[in-house]
Design a protein around this motif. Structure first.
Motif, PDB file in Angstrom:
ATOM      1  N   THR A   1      10.423  -0.504 -24.562  1.00 63.04           N
ATOM      2  CA  THR A   1       9.469  -0.911 -25.402  1.00 63.04           C
ATOM      3  C   THR A   1       8.301  -0.741 -25.435  1.00 63.04           C
ATOM      4  N   GLY A   2       7.412  -0.823 -24.235  1.00 59.68           N
ATOM      5  CA  GLY A   2       6.560  -0.277 -24.735  1.00 59.68           C
ATOM      6  C   GLY A   2       5.746  -2.027 -23.719  1.00 59.68           C
ATOM      7  N   GLY A   3       5.401  -2.040 -22.931  1.00 60.69           N
ATOM      8  CA  GLY A   3       4.666  -3.318 -22.300  1.00 60.69           C
ATOM      9  C   GLY A   3       5.320  -3.854 -21.074  1.00 60.69           C
ATOM     10  N   PRO A   4       4.969  -5.376 -20.982  1.00 62.85           N
ATOM     11  CA  PRO A   4       5.582  -5.952 -20.036  1.00 62.85           C
ATOM     12  C   PRO A   4       7.181  -6.129 -19.986  1.00 62.85           C
ATOM     13  N   VAL A   5       7.871  -6.581 -19.074  1.00 64.49           N
ATOM     14  CA  VAL A   5       8.815  -6.446 -19.003  1.00 64.49           C
ATOM     15  C   VAL A   5       8.714  -8.414 -19.153  1.00 64.49           C
ATOM     16  N   THR A   6       9.499  -8.659 -20.398  1.00 63.29           N
ATOM     17  CA  THR A   6       9.642  -9.854 -20.648  1.00 63.29           C
ATOM     18  C   THR A   6      10.802 -10.829 -20.324  1.00 63.29           C
ATOM     19  N   ASP A   7      11.648 -10.314 -19.797  1.00 66.44           N
ATOM     20  CA  ASP A   7      13.103 -11.236 -19.569  1.00 66.44           C
ATOM     21  C   ASP A   7      13.443 -11.602 -17.923  1.00 66.44           C
ATOM     22  N   ASN A   8      13.018 -11.153 -16.728  1.00 65.30           N
ATOM     23  CA  ASN A   8      12.555 -11.302 -15.257  1.00 65.30           C
ATOM     24  C   ASN A   8      11.574 -10.896 -14.552  1.00 65.30           C
ATOM     25  N   ASP A   9      11.264 -11.163 -13.461  1.00 62.49           N
ATOM     26  CA  ASP A   9      10.489 -10.516 -12.821  1.00 62.49           C
ATOM     27  C   ASP A   9      11.197  -9.292 -12.484  1.00 62.49           C
ATOM     28  N   VAL A  10       9.629  -8.486 -12.007  1.00 61.41           N
ATOM     29  CA  VAL A  10       9.723  -7.249 -11.256  1.00 61.41           C
ATOM     30  C   VAL A  10       9.268  -6.969  -9.246  1.00 61.41           C
ATOM     31  N   THR A  11      10.583  -6.923  -8.780  1.00 63.04           N
ATOM     32  CA  THR A  11       9.989  -7.050  -8.069  1.00 63.04           C
ATOM     33  C   THR A  11       9.575  -5.061  -6.913  1.00 63.04           C
ATOM     34  N   VAL A  12       8.151  -4.493  -5.705  1.00 64.00           N
ATOM     35  CA  VAL A  12       8.334  -3.087  -5.542  1.00 64.00           C
ATOM     36  C   VAL A  12       8.903  -3.242  -4.330  1.00 64.00           C
ATOM     37  N   SER A  13       9.986  -2.256  -4.575  1.00 63.56           N
ATOM     38  CA  SER A  13      10.858  -1.932  -3.129  1.00 63.56           C
ATOM     39  C   SER A  13      10.196  -0.928  -2.452  1.00 63.56           C
ATOM     40  N   SER A  14       9.614   0.507  -3.389  1.00 70.58           N
ATOM     41  CA  SER A  14       8.749   1.047  -1.874  1.00 70.58           C
ATOM     42  C   SER A  14       7.880   2.044  -2.922  1.00 70.58           C
ATOM     43  N   ILE A  15       6.502   2.726  -2.263  1.00 75.76           N
ATOM     44  CA  ILE A  15       5.862   3.565  -2.624  1.00 75.76           C
ATOM     45  C   ILE A  15       5.458   4.759  -2.398  1.00 75.76           C
ATOM     46  N   GLY A  16       6.242   6.212  -3.129  1.00 78.28           N
ATOM     47  CA  GLY A  16       6.398   7.781  -2.760  1.00 78.28           C
ATOM     48  C   GLY A  16       4.952   7.948  -2.632  1.00 78.28           C
TER      49      GLY A  16
ATOM     50  N   GLY B   1       1.520   9.833  -2.861  1.00 82.34           N
ATOM     51  CA  GLY B   1       0.319   9.808  -4.113  1.00 82.34           C
ATOM     52  C   GLY B   1       0.811   9.067  -5.385  1.00 82.34           C
ATOM     53  N   ALA B   2       1.887   8.258  -5.476  1.00 83.64           N
ATOM     54  CA  ALA B   2       2.211   6.495  -6.125  1.00 83.64           C
ATOM     55  C   ALA B   2       3.243   7.169  -7.285  1.00 83.64           C
ATOM     56  N   ARG B   3       3.626   8.892  -7.066  1.00 85.72           N
ATOM     57  CA  ARG B   3       3.983   9.102  -8.368  1.00 85.72           C
ATOM     58  C   ARG B   3       5.535   8.431  -8.419  1.00 85.72           C
ATOM     59  N   ARG B   4       5.690   7.755  -7.834  1.00 87.66           N
ATOM     60  CA  ARG B   4       6.673   7.688  -7.414  1.00 87.66           C
ATOM     61  C   ARG B   4       6.900   6.469  -7.020  1.00 87.66           C
ATOM     62  N   ILE B   5       7.854   5.036  -7.944  1.00 84.94           N
ATOM     63  CA  ILE B   5       7.850   3.616  -7.546  1.00 84.94           C
ATOM     64  C   ILE B   5       9.326   3.021  -7.035  1.00 84.94           C
ATOM     65  N   GLY B   6       9.618   2.486  -6.475  1.00 89.22           N
ATOM     66  CA  GLY B   6      10.916   2.212  -6.112  1.00 89.22           C
ATOM     67  C   GLY B   6      10.671   0.599  -6.859  1.00 89.22           C
ATOM     68  N   LEU B   7      11.413   0.429  -7.737  1.00 90.68           N
ATOM     69  CA  LEU B   7      11.049  -1.322  -8.266  1.00 90.68           C
ATOM     70  C   LEU B   7      12.833  -1.669  -7.863  1.00 90.68           C
ATOM     71  N   SER B   8      12.912  -2.817  -8.032  1.00 91.70           N
ATOM     72  CA  SER B   8      14.450  -3.563  -8.429  1.00 91.70           C
ATOM     73  C   SER B   8      13.937  -5.020  -9.438  1.00 91.70           C
ATOM     74  N   SER B   9      15.172  -5.575  -9.876  1.00 89.36           N
ATOM     75  CA  SER B   9      15.273  -6.439 -10.653  1.00 89.36           C
ATOM     76  C   SER B   9      16.398  -6.645 -11.737  1.00 89.36           C
TER      77      SER B   9
ATOM     78  N   PHE C   1       1.520  -1.630   0.227  1.00 86.79           N
ATOM     79  CA  PHE C   1       0.168   0.174   0.137  1.00 86.79           C
ATOM     80  C   PHE C   1       0.991   1.672   0.150  1.00 86.79           C
ATOM     81  N   SER C   2       0.244   2.094  -0.593  1.00 92.19           N
ATOM     82  CA  SER C   2       1.192   3.127  -0.544  1.00 92.19           C
ATOM     83  C   SER C   2       0.851   3.960   0.897  1.00 92.19           C
ATOM     84  N   ALA C   3       1.397   5.143   1.585  1.00 89.29           N
ATOM     85  CA  ALA C   3       1.298   5.840   2.391  1.00 89.29           C
ATOM     86  C   ALA C   3      -0.435   6.201   3.350  1.00 89.29           C
ATOM     87  N   ASP C   4      -1.134   6.550   2.363  1.00 89.50           N
ATOM     88  CA  ASP C   4      -2.700   7.237   2.190  1.00 89.50           C
ATOM     89  C   ASP C   4      -3.531   6.031   2.461  1.00 89.50           C
TER      90      ASP C   4
END
Length: 149
Positions: free
Chosen positions: A102-117, A119-127, A59-62
């Protein structure tokens, strides 16, 4: 399971459906609301159910936004890597966060959320994905910030 910062919502994702870009399966339950209930949040923009697993709600903080990972299963039947999606619980809209260069979902490796700023304007990811930014050739896991409008 995820819980909003103020405890108003609890997200539960149980192995069921998934996505083809934005089709997922999870539920958000108001934890302390006048009318408790459960709402499926991992549907496509057209209301379609997914076809594989969704997991890792954050969840986002709000409490307005919820991110989660969903495994896509394209028409060819292969299971694709998990992509991150963002659900606006106020408007009911869902969007792909882990969009490839190139648009569309990533197709080579999983992506994980690390944080949500805020208003969800910035989202931290790792992959390990080499598709989130141009020229990612180091072959190891990297941290990313996805800036949303």
């Amino acid at each position: 399971m995820g819980r909003s910062m103020r405890g108003a919502y609890v997200a539960v994702i149980a192995g069921a459906m998934s996505v083809t870009t934005a089709t997922m399966s999870a539920a958000v339950t108001p934890a302390a609301a006048p009318k408790p209930g459960t709402e499926r949040i991992t549907l496509s923009a057209t209301g379609e159910h997914g076809n594989d697993g969704s997991f890792g709600p954050e969840f986002s903080a709000d409490g307005r936004y919820l991110t989660y990972k969903a495994d896509p299963r394209p028409a060819d039947g292969r299971l694709g890597p998990a992509n991150v999606h963002l659900r606006d619980l106020r408007t009911g809209s869902t969007r792909l966060v882990s969009e490839s260069v190139t648009g569309g979902p990533v197709t080579d490796n999983d992506v994980t959320v690390s944080s949500i700023g805020p208003g969800a304007r910035r989202i931290g990811l790792s992959s390990y994905s080499a598709q989130l930014v141009p020229d990612d050739t180091n072959g190891t896991s990297d941290g990313f910030v996805r800036r949303l409008p």
